[in-house]
Scaffold this motif. Structure first.
Motif, PDB file in Angstrom:
ATOM      1  N   GLY A  70      48.142  20.442  27.637  1.00  0.00           N
ATOM      2  CA  GLY A  70      47.468  21.750  27.577  1.00  0.00           C
ATOM      3  C   GLY A  70      46.201  21.700  28.405  1.00  0.00           C
ATOM      4  N   PHE A  71      45.852  22.832  28.993  1.00  0.00           N
ATOM      5  CA  PHE A  71      44.633  22.873  29.805  1.00  0.00           C
ATOM      6  C   PHE A  71      43.395  22.839  28.912  1.00  0.00           C
ATOM      7  CE2 PHE A  71      47.632  25.154  32.726  1.00  0.00           C
ATOM      8  CZ  PHE A  71      47.604  24.216  33.740  1.00  0.00           C
ATOM      9  N   VAL A  72      42.323  22.274  29.456  1.00  0.00           N
ATOM     10  CA  VAL A  72      41.037  22.204  28.749  1.00  0.00           C
ATOM     11  C   VAL A  72      39.979  22.883  29.620  1.00  0.00           C
ATOM     12  CG1 VAL A  72      39.284  20.667  27.768  1.00  0.00           C
ATOM     13  CG2 VAL A  72      41.709  20.043  27.596  1.00  0.00           C
ATOM     14  N   ASP A  73      39.346  23.886  29.067  1.00  0.00           N
ATOM     15  CA  ASP A  73      38.303  24.652  29.775  1.00  0.00           C
ATOM     16  C   ASP A  73      36.964  24.238  29.168  1.00  0.00           C
ATOM     17  OD1 ASP A  73      36.551  26.547  30.734  1.00  0.00           O
ATOM     18  OD2 ASP A  73      37.753  28.287  30.147  1.00  0.00           O
ATOM     19  N   CYS A  74      36.201  23.428  29.902  1.00  0.00           N
ATOM     20  CA  CYS A  74      35.057  22.779  29.247  1.00  0.00           C
ATOM     21  C   CYS A  74      33.753  23.576  29.299  1.00  0.00           C
ATOM     22  CB  CYS A  74      34.877  21.348  29.763  1.00  0.00           C
ATOM     23  SG  CYS A  74      34.373  21.228  31.483  1.00  0.00           S
ATOM     24  N   HIS A  75      33.801  24.802  29.817  1.00  0.00           N
ATOM     25  CA  HIS A  75      32.573  25.625  29.801  1.00  0.00           C
ATOM     26  C   HIS A  75      32.965  27.082  30.010  1.00  0.00           C
ATOM     27  CE1 HIS A  75      28.215  26.395  31.166  1.00  0.00           C
ATOM     28  NE2 HIS A  75      28.851  27.534  31.436  1.00  0.00           N
ATOM     29  N   MET A  76      32.740  27.884  29.022  1.00  0.00           N
ATOM     30  CA  MET A  76      32.988  29.324  29.181  1.00  0.00           C
ATOM     31  C   MET A  76      32.173  30.094  28.152  1.00  0.00           C
ATOM     32  SD  MET A  76      35.049  30.253  26.511  1.00  0.00           S
ATOM     33  CE  MET A  76      35.544  31.794  27.227  1.00  0.00           C
ATOM     34  N   HIS A  77      32.190  31.425  28.294  1.00  0.00           N
ATOM     35  CA  HIS A  77      31.409  32.301  27.422  1.00  0.00           C
ATOM     36  C   HIS A  77      32.371  33.356  26.878  1.00  0.00           C
ATOM     37  CE1 HIS A  77      27.436  31.026  29.320  1.00  0.00           C
ATOM     38  NE2 HIS A  77      28.303  30.646  30.253  1.00  0.00           N
ATOM     39  N   TYR A  78      32.906  33.117  25.678  1.00  0.00           N
ATOM     40  CA  TYR A  78      33.882  34.104  25.174  1.00  0.00           C
ATOM     41  C   TYR A  78      33.266  35.502  25.025  1.00  0.00           C
ATOM     42  CZ  TYR A  78      32.839  35.071  20.230  1.00  0.00           C
ATOM     43  OH  TYR A  78      32.279  35.556  19.085  1.00  0.00           O
ATOM     44  N   PRO A  79      31.940  35.606  24.714  1.00  0.00           N
ATOM     45  CA  PRO A  79      31.403  36.971  24.551  1.00  0.00           C
ATOM     46  C   PRO A  79      31.316  37.755  25.863  1.00  0.00           C
ATOM     47  CG  PRO A  79      30.020  35.353  23.429  1.00  0.00           C
ATOM     48  CD  PRO A  79      30.937  34.597  24.335  1.00  0.00           C
ATOM     49  N   GLN A  80      31.561  37.096  26.981  1.00  0.00           N
ATOM     50  CA  GLN A  80      31.478  37.807  28.267  1.00  0.00           C
ATOM     51  C   GLN A  80      32.845  38.322  28.737  1.00  0.00           C
ATOM     52  OE1 GLN A  80      29.434  35.158  31.002  1.00  0.00           O
ATOM     53  NE2 GLN A  80      27.692  34.916  29.616  1.00  0.00           N
ATOM     54  N   THR A  81      33.847  38.215  27.876  1.00  0.00           N
ATOM     55  CA  THR A  81      35.199  38.642  28.267  1.00  0.00           C
ATOM     56  C   THR A  81      35.206  40.092  28.768  1.00  0.00           C
ATOM     57  OG1 THR A  81      36.151  37.101  26.674  1.00  0.00           O
ATOM     58  CG2 THR A  81      37.583  38.874  27.443  1.00  0.00           C
ATOM     59  N   ALA A  82      34.461  40.958  28.105  1.00  0.00           N
ATOM     60  CA  ALA A  82      34.503  42.391  28.467  1.00  0.00           C
ATOM     61  C   ALA A  82      33.745  42.703  29.753  1.00  0.00           C
ATOM     62  CB  ALA A  82      33.946  43.237  27.326  1.00  0.00           C
TER      63      ALA A  82
END
Ligand code: GUN
Ligand code: ZN
Length: 433
Positions: A70-82
């Motif tokens: 499975g892919f691993v995304d080691c830095h993101m901001h879920y609240p910025q999806t919109a």
């Protein structure tokens, strides 16, 4: 006795770090493999006939596509999806214009819960089985994130953003409240099921020295938590850090001063690093989250992936949504290839794929749990359709090796290639035919 489930099909996994042992030695590919899963963990992996013979009576299902970590995304901001795909700015204006107004909504638990659901739908349809997310300053944003991850059985890392200055009034905490709230959240979530808390000061410009000190204290109290923040992404940002912290030798020196540098620290971007900063990363074992779609989109610059890996700096790939433009690690690997090309380096498909899986897991300190398909690891995998579009099908006719197959997928594939996403041995996403 525990039940064993076996997934059978072509399978790829890693024998080691391609930056250390080379691409050819690092990739293990077998046309007819099997992955045996017990209690959510990988019990065995290897040639199908051997594995199936070793587990008589186990249920065997044909995967129907390439089984891969499975892919691993080691830095993101879920609240910025919109606010993904917001036009026309570079980092500091982008934060003020799009990001902060959106993040301000997350004080509402219902809004946060809905956003978390939408985010995990995107994550899983893209075959990402683990991500490390920034939340917002609101504890509700962290609760929503970990609750949704738990509901789906997904390993998740994340934390409350600490931010007490240079941000709108309604998005500021204080050194004390930031510490107290973060500590309460770490106590509530860290180690609960598959949740791992991350100490999360946003970046040096939005934290006072007092807050950075509090973050350092918190990390010392929870030393097995990841500490995540941003570093040297944009020239205007770096100049600003120099003005705000004139007594520090450089940007990384700010984090170092407050106890935020060491193994388990993961810095987003790390594009415009000085030699001293690279040396300190290498000496301390701190890592870089390389976010190539974000760096291209915000015009930030090109991270020196090969140079950092040559110094053994842990480094993983990351989407950095919503500065990043895609939840897909295919798109992210493609962007990493293109960014490296601009620096005169052609990363091999094995290097890119490793950075999007085991490399990212190692940068997060969870290489012993996820990121590869090996006995003892959690059974997080993805099943890929290698002919997911007419163009890819056509291109596959000319692919002469697994390496060429993987490279064409990196350049041409997206979520349409993800047939199945498996977390802890359970199918958590299945693409409709
Ligand atoms: N630096 C500080 N905050 C952010 C953020 O939300 N996104 C990116 N790309 N960089 C940052
Ligand atoms: Zn970021």
């Amino acid at each position: 006795m525990s039940e064993t489930t076996i997934f059978r099909g072509p399978l790829m996994r890693f024998a080691g770090d391609p930056f250390e042992i080379g691409a050819e030695a690092a990739l293990i590919y077998d046309e007819d493999s099997a992955l045996a899963v017990e209690n959510g963990l990988i019990a065995a992996v290897g040639p199908a006939e051997t594995i199936i013979a070793a587990y008589p009576g186990a249920g065997v299902s044909s995967a129907g596509g390439l089984i891969a970590p499975g892919f691993v995304d080691c830095h993101m901001h879920y609240p910025q999806t919109a606010v993904i795909a917001s036009y026309g700015t570079q980092l500091l204006d982008w934060l003020n214009t799009y990001t902060f107004p959106e993040e301000a909504r997350f004080g509402d638990p219902d809004y946060a819960a809905k956003a978390a659901r939408i985010y995990f739908d995107q994550q899983l349809m893209n075959g990402t089985t683990t991500a490390c997310s920034f939340c917002t300053i609101h504890p509700a944003s962290v609760d929503a994130y970990f609750a949704e991850a738990a509901r789906r059985g997904v390993r998740a890392l994340g934390g409350k953003v600490m931010m007490d200055r240079n941000a709108p009034e309604n998005l500021r905490d204080t050194p004390q409240s930031g510490y107290d709230d973060s500590k309460a959240l770490a106590e509530k979530w860290h180690g609960k099921g598959r949740a791992q808390y991350a100490v999360t000061p946003r970046f040096a410009p939005t934290s006072s020295p007092e807050q950075l000190e509090a973050a350092g204290t918190l990390w010392a109290e929870f030393p097995d938590c990841v500490m995540q923040t941003h570093l040297s992404e944009n020239h205007a940002e770096i100049a600003w850090v120099g003005e705000l912290f004139p007594d520090c030798p450089d940007y990384l020196g700010v984090y170092e001063k407050f106890g935020l540098l060491g193994r388990g620290a993961l810095f987003g971007h790390g594009i415009h690093l000085t030699q001293r900063e690279i040396d300190r990363l290498a000496e301390t074992g701190a890592g870089i989250a390389h976010c190539p779609t974000s760096n291209q989109f915000l015009g930030s610059g090109e991270c020196d992936v090969a140079g950092l890996r040559a110094r053994n700096v842990p480094l993983g790939l990351a989407t950095d949504v919503g500065g990043g433009t895609s939840f897909s690690m295919f798109r992210t690997m493609k962007a990493a290839y293109e960014v490296a090309q601009r620096r005169g380096v052609s990363l091999s498909p094995v290097h890119l794929w490793w950075l999007a899986t085991e490399g990212a897991a190692k940068a997060l300190g969870i290489g012993g749990k996820v990121g590869n398909l090996a006995p003892g690891l959690e059974a997080d995998a993805v099943v890929l359709n290698l002919r997911s579009t007419p163009l890819i099908t056509h291109r596959m006719e000319r692919a002469r090796s697994i390496s060429e197959v993987l490279f064409a997928q990196i350049v041409l594939a997206d979520d349409r290639a993800v047939m199945q996403t498996i977390c802890g041995g359970k199918t958590v996403y299945c693409r409709e035919a």
